[in-house]
Design an enzyme around this catalytic site. Sequence first.
Site, PDB file in Angstrom:
ATOM      1  CB  ILE A  75      69.158  64.155  51.624  1.00 35.13           C
ATOM      2  CG1 ILE A  75      68.303  63.255  52.332  1.00 35.13           C
ATOM      3  CG2 ILE A  75      68.938  65.390  52.346  1.00 35.13           C
ATOM      4  CD1 ILE A  75      68.224  62.656  53.574  1.00 35.13           C
ATOM      5  N   GLY A  78      68.406  56.439  45.286  1.00 37.85           N
ATOM      6  CA  GLY A  78      68.919  55.105  45.434  1.00 37.85           C
ATOM      7  C   GLY A  78      68.235  54.483  43.887  1.00 37.85           C
ATOM      8  CB  SER A  79      68.607  51.085  42.401  1.00 35.68           C
ATOM      9  OG  SER A  79      68.377  50.348  43.391  1.00 35.68           O
ATOM     10  CE  LYS A  98      64.915  53.137  50.316  1.00 41.90           C
ATOM     11  NZ  LYS A  98      66.475  52.709  50.581  1.00 41.90           N
ATOM     12  CG  ASP A 191      71.337  46.050  49.515  1.00 38.39           C
ATOM     13  OD1 ASP A 191      72.381  45.768  48.702  1.00 38.39           O
ATOM     14  OD2 ASP A 191      70.389  46.976  48.958  1.00 38.39           O
TER      15      ASP A 191
HETATM   16  P1  ATP Z   1      70.513  51.492  46.422  1.00 40.50           P
HETATM   17  O1  ATP Z   1      69.029  51.913  46.201  1.00 40.50           O
HETATM   18  O2  ATP Z   1      71.060  51.100  44.957  1.00 40.50           O
HETATM   19  O3  ATP Z   1      70.592  50.161  47.527  1.00 40.50           O
HETATM   20  P2  ATP Z   1      71.409  53.566  48.187  1.00 40.50           P
HETATM   21  O4  ATP Z   1      71.419  52.602  49.497  1.00 40.50           O
HETATM   22  O5  ATP Z   1      72.318  54.710  48.259  1.00 40.50           O
HETATM   23  O6  ATP Z   1      71.434  52.532  46.805  1.00 40.50           O
HETATM   24  P3  ATP Z   1      68.730  54.662  49.153  1.00 40.50           P
HETATM   25  O7  ATP Z   1      68.587  53.494  50.273  1.00 40.50           O
HETATM   26  O8  ATP Z   1      67.583  55.091  48.422  1.00 40.50           O
HETATM   27  O9  ATP Z   1      69.768  54.135  48.036  1.00 40.50           O
HETATM   28  O10 ATP Z   1      69.567  55.844  49.982  1.00 40.50           O
HETATM   29  C1  ATP Z   1      70.061  56.967  49.072  1.00 40.50           C
HETATM   30  C2  ATP Z   1      70.856  58.012  50.037  1.00 40.50           C
HETATM   31  O11 ATP Z   1      70.054  58.569  50.702  1.00 40.50           O
HETATM   32  C3  ATP Z   1      71.868  57.088  50.714  1.00 40.50           C
HETATM   33  O12 ATP Z   1      73.118  56.810  50.311  1.00 40.50           O
HETATM   34  C4  ATP Z   1      72.160  58.015  52.091  1.00 40.50           C
HETATM   35  O13 ATP Z   1      72.971  59.266  51.474  1.00 40.50           O
HETATM   36  C5  ATP Z   1      70.671  58.711  52.244  1.00 40.50           C
HETATM   37  N1  ATP Z   1      69.777  58.305  53.039  1.00 40.50           N
HETATM   38  C6  ATP Z   1      69.109  57.091  52.999  1.00 40.50           C
HETATM   39  N2  ATP Z   1      68.400  56.925  54.271  1.00 40.50           N
HETATM   40  C7  ATP Z   1      68.837  58.013  55.138  1.00 40.50           C
HETATM   41  C8  ATP Z   1      68.483  58.220  56.396  1.00 40.50           C
HETATM   42  N3  ATP Z   1      67.761  57.731  57.239  1.00 40.50           N
HETATM   43  N4  ATP Z   1      69.205  59.403  57.041  1.00 40.50           N
HETATM   44  C9  ATP Z   1      70.070  60.068  56.123  1.00 40.50           C
HETATM   45  N5  ATP Z   1      70.012  59.796  55.051  1.00 40.50           N
HETATM   46  C10 ATP Z   1      69.661  58.732  54.332  1.00 40.50           C
HETATM   47 MG    MG Z   2      69.883  52.242  50.965  1.00 38.07          MG
END
Ligand code: ATP
Ligand code: MG
Length: 354
Positions: A75, A78-79, A98, A191
């Site tokens: 779904i 991220g970085s 994650k 963050d």
């Molecule tokens: P970065 O890693 O650069 O900080 P980010 O916050 O978008 O960016 P992630 O934390 O890996 O990266 O999350 C990626 C995406 O996954 C989010 O933008 C969100 O749409 C989805 N996501 C993350 N955690 C959840 C969750 N607990 N429930 C639903 N969707 C989630």
């Molecule tokens: Mg995030």
Amino acid sequence: MKTKTPLKQLKLSLPAQETPITSFLSASGTFQDGDLMLNQKGLRLKSADKATRQSDAKELDFQVKLEDLETVKVIGKGSGGVVQLVRHKWVGKLFALKVIQMNIQEEIRKQIVQELKINQSSQCPHVVICYHSFYHNGAFSLVLEYMDRGSLADVIKQVNTILEPYLAVVCKQVLQGLVYLHNERHVIHRDMKPSNLLVNHKGEVKITDFGVSAMLASSMGQRDTFVGTYNYMSPERISGSSYDYSCDIWSLGLVMLECAIGRFPYIQSEDQQSAPSYFELLAAIVGSPAPCAPSDQFSPEFCSFISACIQKDPKDRGTSSDLLKHPFIKKFEDKDIDLGILVGSLEPPVNFPR
Ligand code: ATP
Ligand code: MG
């Protein structure tokens, strides 16, 4: 509409063993913190998130074991890694998994697992619950509460701007999460950004990823490579000076202003195509006056709220508890604004089940 993906054909990408869990079990084999109980059989939650989710809590009174989770789909990315939607095979409950790829020394890894363990015991309805965390085969995995409408970044992609009454409702919940992190857990998020503020169909807003990426980054001595964006960093942080809880308040102010005006406040116009580079941002955040809400377009309460957050001198920013009492938050408190209606009217993010 529910996904029609035949689950049996999907490969489960979860590690088969839970070895690292044992690294923080007590001699009796059980770790207990409030309602969270962890033993060799897995995780047991009695009433996480008591305040708002009594019925969910009942539903969660079972053992979460990794082998009982199956992958539904990816779904988000991220970085630092990938976020998958996973389903508990027997009770059907959804979680977000994650996975952050990271090969690090055993000692540092143990420290991180300890920190993540502390994060797991959140009892605040405005902080995403981390049910389980472990390290296996060069990756950290976190089993998180699934937020079915994605992040605030997904919401603003669709609506472009959010009206003040809804913003006040979002902001109040984020501030409640921050009061918990700052005053009870003594944690700086570091963050705060739209993608770390998650939303569900009930209109609940919750903070995620507190300290996780910063902790992983600093433990690795690779802060720069791990930071996804510098956009929301306060002047003292981006310039490498010392910082405290108030850096989260700066970021919150920028996020709220972005939701109100429909563009990242340090981008001058919608014509500006490319994202600002690190040096452009550094120059703007440190060298230019702090952004503010235009008083001809927004209420005095909103403008005042934004300027209570976005102050270049950290001492001039309100604290999370002060801001909860701000007239902008108070103004809409008894108006029965239902964020669930706004969120419910939107399409779920692209990769999320319809
Ligand atoms: P970065 O890693 O650069 O900080 P980010 O916050 O978008 O960016 P992630 O934390 O890996 O990266 O999350 C990626 C995406 O996954 C989010 O933008 C969100 O749409 C989805 N996501 C993350 N955690 C959840 C969750 N607990 N429930 C639903 N969707 C989630
Ligand atoms: Mg995030």
